[in-house]
Motif scaffolding. Structure first.
Motif, PDB file in Angstrom:
ATOM      1  N   GLN A 168     -38.738  45.883 -48.867  1.00 28.14           N
ATOM      2  CA  GLN A 168     -39.150  45.021 -49.990  1.00 28.14           C
ATOM      3  C   GLN A 168     -37.927  44.417 -50.672  1.00 28.14           C
ATOM      4  N   GLY A 169     -38.006  43.105 -50.957  1.00 25.77           N
ATOM      5  CA  GLY A 169     -36.950  42.434 -51.718  1.00 25.77           C
ATOM      6  C   GLY A 169     -37.458  42.197 -53.127  1.00 25.77           C
ATOM      7  N   GLY A 170     -37.655  40.934 -53.477  1.00 28.07           N
ATOM      8  CA  GLY A 170     -38.112  40.591 -54.826  1.00 28.07           C
ATOM      9  C   GLY A 170     -39.605  40.737 -55.024  1.00 28.07           C
TER      10      GLY A 170
ATOM     11  N   SER B 127     -36.617  49.456 -51.039  1.00 32.92           N
ATOM     12  CA  SER B 127     -36.264  48.272 -51.838  1.00 32.92           C
ATOM     13  C   SER B 127     -34.770  47.974 -51.687  1.00 32.92           C
ATOM     14  N   LEU B 128     -34.457  46.678 -51.456  1.00 30.53           N
ATOM     15  CA  LEU B 128     -33.058  46.282 -51.236  1.00 30.53           C
ATOM     16  C   LEU B 128     -32.413  45.780 -52.525  1.00 30.53           C
ATOM     17  N   THR B 129     -33.089  45.958 -53.649  1.00 27.95           N
ATOM     18  CA  THR B 129     -32.644  45.266 -54.864  1.00 27.95           C
ATOM     19  C   THR B 129     -31.343  45.804 -55.468  1.00 27.95           C
TER      20      THR B 129
ATOM     21  N   GLY C 239     -32.638  38.697 -48.506  1.00 27.95           N
ATOM     22  CA  GLY C 239     -33.278  39.466 -47.422  1.00 27.95           C
ATOM     23  C   GLY C 239     -34.718  39.023 -47.218  1.00 27.95           C
ATOM     24  N   GLY C 240     -35.444  38.836 -48.328  1.00 24.51           N
ATOM     25  CA  GLY C 240     -36.827  38.381 -48.230  1.00 24.51           C
ATOM     26  C   GLY C 240     -36.903  36.957 -47.697  1.00 24.51           C
ATOM     27  N   ASN C 241     -35.966  36.111 -48.123  1.00 27.48           N
ATOM     28  CA  ASN C 241     -35.937  34.723 -47.621  1.00 27.48           C
ATOM     29  C   ASN C 241     -35.730  34.696 -46.111  1.00 27.48           C
TER      30      ASN C 241
ATOM     31  N   GLY D  50     -47.794  20.223 -51.720  1.00 32.07           N
ATOM     32  CA  GLY D  50     -46.800  20.843 -50.847  1.00 32.07           C
ATOM     33  C   GLY D  50     -45.745  19.915 -50.329  1.00 32.07           C
ATOM     34  N   HIS D  51     -45.103  20.436 -49.291  1.00 29.72           N
ATOM     35  CA  HIS D  51     -43.878  19.842 -48.772  1.00 29.72           C
ATOM     36  C   HIS D  51     -44.274  18.865 -47.659  1.00 29.72           C
ATOM     37  N   VAL D  52     -44.731  17.704 -48.075  1.00 26.21           N
ATOM     38  CA  VAL D  52     -45.420  16.831 -47.117  1.00 26.21           C
ATOM     39  C   VAL D  52     -44.467  16.313 -46.032  1.00 26.21           C
TER      40      VAL D  52
ATOM     41  N   GLY E 225     -48.812  39.556 -48.856  1.00 28.45           N
ATOM     42  CA  GLY E 225     -48.952  41.019 -48.861  1.00 28.45           C
ATOM     43  C   GLY E 225     -48.010  41.739 -47.916  1.00 28.45           C
ATOM     44  N   GLY E 226     -46.954  41.070 -47.443  1.00 26.26           N
ATOM     45  CA  GLY E 226     -46.041  41.676 -46.463  1.00 26.26           C
ATOM     46  C   GLY E 226     -45.214  42.822 -47.022  1.00 26.26           C
ATOM     47  N   SER E 227     -44.948  42.811 -48.318  1.00 23.15           N
ATOM     48  CA  SER E 227     -44.052  43.827 -48.890  1.00 23.15           C
ATOM     49  C   SER E 227     -44.819  44.949 -49.583  1.00 23.15           C
TER      50      SER E 227
ATOM     51  N   ALA F 288     -47.010  27.917 -42.346  1.00 21.37           N
ATOM     52  CA  ALA F 288     -45.807  27.096 -42.212  1.00 21.37           C
ATOM     53  C   ALA F 288     -44.589  27.790 -42.777  1.00 21.37           C
ATOM     54  N   GLU F 289     -44.766  28.591 -43.872  1.00 18.30           N
ATOM     55  CA  GLU F 289     -43.575  29.168 -44.495  1.00 18.30           C
ATOM     56  C   GLU F 289     -43.772  30.547 -45.106  1.00 18.30           C
ATOM     57  N   HIS F 290     -44.967  30.939 -45.460  1.00 19.60           N
ATOM     58  CA  HIS F 290     -45.125  32.229 -46.155  1.00 19.60           C
ATOM     59  C   HIS F 290     -45.188  33.411 -45.204  1.00 19.60           C
TER      60      HIS F 290
ATOM     61  N   GLY G 101     -36.792  45.541 -38.272  1.00 21.01           N
ATOM     62  CA  GLY G 101     -35.582  46.183 -38.800  1.00 21.01           C
ATOM     63  C   GLY G 101     -35.353  45.749 -40.230  1.00 21.01           C
ATOM     64  N   ILE G 102     -34.287  46.314 -40.832  1.00 24.65           N
ATOM     65  CA  ILE G 102     -33.985  45.999 -42.231  1.00 24.65           C
ATOM     66  C   ILE G 102     -32.747  45.113 -42.270  1.00 24.65           C
ATOM     67  N   ILE G 103     -32.894  43.911 -42.766  1.00 21.23           N
ATOM     68  CA  ILE G 103     -31.747  43.010 -42.912  1.00 21.23           C
ATOM     69  C   ILE G 103     -30.962  43.486 -44.135  1.00 21.23           C
TER      70      ILE G 103
HETATM   71  P1  FAD Z   1     -40.635  40.170 -50.494  1.00 20.02           P
HETATM   72  O1  FAD Z   1     -41.835  39.545 -51.077  1.00 20.02           O
HETATM   73  O2  FAD Z   1     -40.155  41.422 -51.121  1.00 20.02           O
HETATM   74  O3  FAD Z   1     -40.897  40.460 -48.939  1.00 20.02           O
HETATM   75  C1  FAD Z   1     -41.422  39.465 -48.094  1.00 20.02           C
HETATM   76  C2  FAD Z   1     -41.453  40.001 -46.642  1.00 20.02           C
HETATM   77  O4  FAD Z   1     -40.131  40.212 -46.173  1.00 20.02           O
HETATM   78  C3  FAD Z   1     -42.160  41.351 -46.494  1.00 20.02           C
HETATM   79  O5  FAD Z   1     -42.779  41.387 -45.261  1.00 20.02           O
HETATM   80  C4  FAD Z   1     -41.019  42.361 -46.544  1.00 20.02           C
HETATM   81  O6  FAD Z   1     -41.329  43.552 -45.850  1.00 20.02           O
HETATM   82  C5  FAD Z   1     -39.899  41.598 -45.847  1.00 20.02           C
HETATM   83  N1  FAD Z   1     -38.552  41.903 -46.333  1.00 20.02           N
HETATM   84  C6  FAD Z   1     -38.062  41.736 -47.590  1.00 20.02           C
HETATM   85  N2  FAD Z   1     -36.749  42.039 -47.613  1.00 20.02           N
HETATM   86  C7  FAD Z   1     -36.406  42.428 -46.362  1.00 20.02           C
HETATM   87  C8  FAD Z   1     -35.197  42.861 -45.754  1.00 20.02           C
HETATM   88  N3  FAD Z   1     -34.072  42.945 -46.438  1.00 20.02           N
HETATM   89  N4  FAD Z   1     -35.218  43.173 -44.440  1.00 20.02           N
HETATM   90  C9  FAD Z   1     -36.358  43.080 -43.727  1.00 20.02           C
HETATM   91  N5  FAD Z   1     -37.527  42.680 -44.238  1.00 20.02           N
HETATM   92  C10 FAD Z   1     -37.550  42.351 -45.544  1.00 20.02           C
HETATM   93  N6  FAD Z   1     -42.009  30.669 -50.031  1.00 20.02           N
HETATM   94  C11 FAD Z   1     -41.581  29.604 -49.317  1.00 20.02           C
HETATM   95  O7  FAD Z   1     -41.264  29.753 -48.138  1.00 20.02           O
HETATM   96  N7  FAD Z   1     -41.515  28.360 -49.883  1.00 20.02           N
HETATM   97  C12 FAD Z   1     -41.844  28.124 -51.172  1.00 20.02           C
HETATM   98  O8  FAD Z   1     -41.784  27.001 -51.640  1.00 20.02           O
HETATM   99  C13 FAD Z   1     -42.264  29.242 -51.957  1.00 20.02           C
HETATM  100  N8  FAD Z   1     -42.573  29.073 -53.248  1.00 20.02           N
HETATM  101  C14 FAD Z   1     -42.971  30.141 -53.984  1.00 20.02           C
HETATM  102  C15 FAD Z   1     -43.266  29.951 -55.330  1.00 20.02           C
HETATM  103  C16 FAD Z   1     -43.682  31.015 -56.100  1.00 20.02           C
HETATM  104  C17 FAD Z   1     -43.979  30.797 -57.559  1.00 20.02           C
HETATM  105  C18 FAD Z   1     -43.815  32.307 -55.520  1.00 20.02           C
HETATM  106  C19 FAD Z   1     -44.232  33.499 -56.332  1.00 20.02           C
HETATM  107  C20 FAD Z   1     -43.509  32.507 -54.183  1.00 20.02           C
HETATM  108  C21 FAD Z   1     -43.095  31.431 -53.400  1.00 20.02           C
HETATM  109  N9  FAD Z   1     -42.777  31.587 -52.049  1.00 20.02           N
HETATM  110  C22 FAD Z   1     -42.348  30.518 -51.327  1.00 20.02           C
HETATM  111  C23 FAD Z   1     -42.950  32.896 -51.384  1.00 20.02           C
HETATM  112  C24 FAD Z   1     -41.770  33.878 -51.524  1.00 20.02           C
HETATM  113  O9  FAD Z   1     -40.997  33.595 -52.661  1.00 20.02           O
HETATM  114  C25 FAD Z   1     -40.883  33.851 -50.291  1.00 20.02           C
HETATM  115  O10 FAD Z   1     -41.634  34.319 -49.208  1.00 20.02           O
HETATM  116  C26 FAD Z   1     -39.606  34.667 -50.398  1.00 20.02           C
HETATM  117  O11 FAD Z   1     -38.808  34.377 -49.274  1.00 20.02           O
HETATM  118  C27 FAD Z   1     -39.849  36.172 -50.440  1.00 20.02           C
HETATM  119  O12 FAD Z   1     -38.661  36.842 -50.845  1.00 20.02           O
HETATM  120  P2  FAD Z   1     -38.732  38.280 -51.532  1.00 20.02           P
HETATM  121  O13 FAD Z   1     -37.345  38.779 -51.700  1.00 20.02           O
HETATM  122  O14 FAD Z   1     -39.562  38.260 -52.736  1.00 20.02           O
HETATM  123  O15 FAD Z   1     -39.450  39.128 -50.381  1.00 20.02           O
END
Ligand code: FAD
Ligand code: MLT
Ligand code: ZN
Length: 470
Positions: free
Chosen positions: A70-72, A92-94, A144-146, A381-383, A78-80, A427-429, A206-208
């Motif tokens: 879990q990152g942020g 948590s990597l925070t 990491g989440g990105n 969205g990102h048309v 629901g991935g985290s 596409a991105e989530h 794995g864990i980045i």
């Molecule tokens: P988390 O939510 O903590 O985790 C996301 C996934 O990554 C989970 O499966 C988790 O297990 C895994 N993960 C997290 N950290 C690691 C790690 N270090 N190693 C391995 N796996 C890991 N997303 C977009 O793509 N584009 C957008 O425009 C966008 N806009 C958003 C706007 C809002 C207001 C919100 C709330 C979200 C938005 N998102 C968007 C979604 C989200 O912000 C992204 O998916 C973001 O990349 C997740 O980062 P996080 O650190 O919160 O990861």
């Protein structure tokens, strides 16, 4: 191993500051910000270094304990969030927030997984560079989440998504070994490019723990416009003409339906409609340049003027100062939050070839409203990336549970329309737990088979984020 001995074993690695096991303190790790997903966990572990991550993973591997990275916790599928068994450990990597190196000669920055995206952008700006990934959650999401979600956002049009911005990774493998792939090379053809396996794998391989990322020249001129359109078809025409005129200076092109804008005006303070008249669609356009005083206003005015004559644009206003730029972006970035105030909603982040966006909207609106009259379609969205957030809010005043019971059927209409137009259901989530079943139906069976084979090879015990993606 019982929960108490697991806690002791992990505490010897990370110390008391790295363990969260009090139910009240664990709560924020066990549900997402929309409260759409909830789980339980044996405990939350917060290692502070790569070596600590490796030791935690080794202990969990030895005792067959499943881990949820879990990152942020800003993810939207629901991935985290762990399952409800209470046996999984949230990792948590925070606490891993170091910027390890900035190398301006090679235009790279090396950061740990827990660095907030906004802090990364600020670190780049401090050395007169740009880190271009940009999204509404940037103040809370982590690098990491990105990487794990291959995040997109509002600047993909010009700079690509997170995959395009990564040069090297450090990853703790499911058995606890550390893969040091932190190379900042632009070219390296020595076999398979392994980093791409982990980017977008949503914690399932794995864990980045760290990454080498690309830096770009700082932007010194920006022009932002809010533009009203008669229909989504005009957005596709407009982006083609603006891109032809401005080339790579076009860095943002965000589409919003009137319904999306209505929600923002209703719920997000300090937002106001730049136009007196109500219009069906809007786009936010951003041009940028590395030259100070680049003639971007003239360029955009010329492009919009030509589009006005062709009927693609109904009205347009250019931001006159930084406060106005921020106000226009607040309207766009406020949609997620605003929609939350309107009761339960369903999120979709489909993509189709850009030219098919109008057909997607026409067909899906019709099919959805015929079967579920009264639902509110929040399309935006990102048309420029062909990526539409085709979200659906419940009919006003209707029963929450009745809407929740219809969610699967609503999503099915949207996914079927996406597939019919050769699109993608994410596409991105990412897939997370939200789209796991749909992915089984809509992803090519051979692709799924290859993905499962890779999962078995890297994580034969299935301990990395089980129940996600597959
Ligand atoms: P988390 O939510 O903590 O985790 C996301 C996934 O990554 C989970 O499966 C988790 O297990 C895994 N993960 C997290 N950290 C690691 C790690 N270090 N190693 C391995 N796996 C890991 N997303 C977009 O793509 N584009 C957008 O425009 C966008 N806009 C958003 C706007 C809002 C207001 C919100 C709330 C979200 C938005 N998102 C968007 C979604 C989200 O912000 C992204 O998916 C973001 O990349 C997740 O980062 P996080 O650190 O919160 O990861
Ligand atoms: C956005 O672009 O605002 C998010 O990715 C979409 C969402 O929150 O639904
Ligand atoms: Zn988005």
């Amino acid at each position: 191993m019982n929960a108490q001995s697991l806690l002791h074993a992990l505490e010897t690695v990370v110390g008391p500051a790295g363990i969260v096991c009090d139910p009240e303190q664990m709560a924020s790790y066990l549900s997402d910000w929309r409260n759409a997903y909830r789980g339980a966990a044996a405990l939350v572990v917060r290692p502070a270094t790569t070596e600590q991550v490796a030791a935690v993973v080794q202990i969990c591997h030895a005792h067959r304990v499943a881990l949820v990275p879990q990152g942020g916790n800003t993810g939207l599928c629901g991935g985290s969030i762990p399952d409800d068994s209470g046996t999984q450990v949230v990792l948590s990597l925070t606490r891993m927030t170091r910027i390890r190196e900035i190398d301006t000669a090679n235009e790279t920055i090396t950061v740990e997984a827990g660095v907030l995206l906004q802090h990364l952008q600020e670190a780049a700006a401090a050395v007169d560079r740009l880190f271009p990934l940009s999204l509404g959650a940037q103040g809370s999401c982590t690098v990491g989440g990105n990487l794990a979600t291959n995040a997109g956002g509002t600047a993909v049009l010009r700079y690509g998504n997170m995959r395009d911005l990564a040069l090297g990774l450090e990853v703790v493998l499911p058995d606890g070994r550390i893969w040091n792939g932190l190379r900042g090379l632009r070219k390296d053809n020595t076999g398979y490019d392994l980093k791409h396996l982990f980017i977008g794998s949503e914690g399932s391989l794995g864990i980045i723990t760290a990454a080498v990322l690309k830096l770009y020249p700082a932007v010194r001129s920006i022009t932002t416009a809010w533009v009203a359109l008669p229909d989504a078809r005009s957005a596709v025409e407009l982006i083609g003409s603006i891109r032809a005129l401005c080339g790579d200076r076009l860095t943002g092109f965000e589409l919003m339906s009137r319904q999306s804008v209505d929600f923002v005006l209703r719920h997000v303070g300090r937002c106001s409609d730049p136009f007196a008249e109500v219009h069906p669609w809007y786009v936010l356009i951003e041009l940028s340049d590395t030259q100070p005083d680049a003639p971007l206003n003239d360029l955009l005015e010329a492009g919009l003027g030509a589009a006005l004559e062709r009927g693609w644009v109904l009205d347009a206003v250019l931001a006159g100062n930084e406060a106005q730029v921020a106000a226009l972006w607040a309207m766009r970035e406020g949609i997620s939050e605003a929609q939350n105030h309107e009761g339960p909603s369903l999120k979709h982040d489909i993509s189709v070839p850009v030219s098919r966006i109008p057909a997607f909207i026409e067909r899906t609106d019709e099919a959805l409203l015929e079967r579920f009259p009264g639902v509110r379609i929040v399309a935006y969205g990102h048309v420029g990336d062909g990526n539409l957030h085709y979200n659906v809010s419940k009919p006003p005043g209707s029963d929450d549970d009745a809407f929740k019971a219809q969610q699967a059927a609503i999503s099915e209409i949207i996914y079927a329309a996406t597939a019919a137009l050769d699109g993608s259901i994410s596409a991105e989530h990412g897939i997370g737990q939200a789209k796991r079943d749909a992915a089984r139906r809509y992803k090519d069976p051979l692709e799924l088979e290859l993905m499962r084979a890779l999962k078995r090879t890297l994580d034969p015990e299935g301990l990395m984020n089980p129940g996600k993606v597959f």
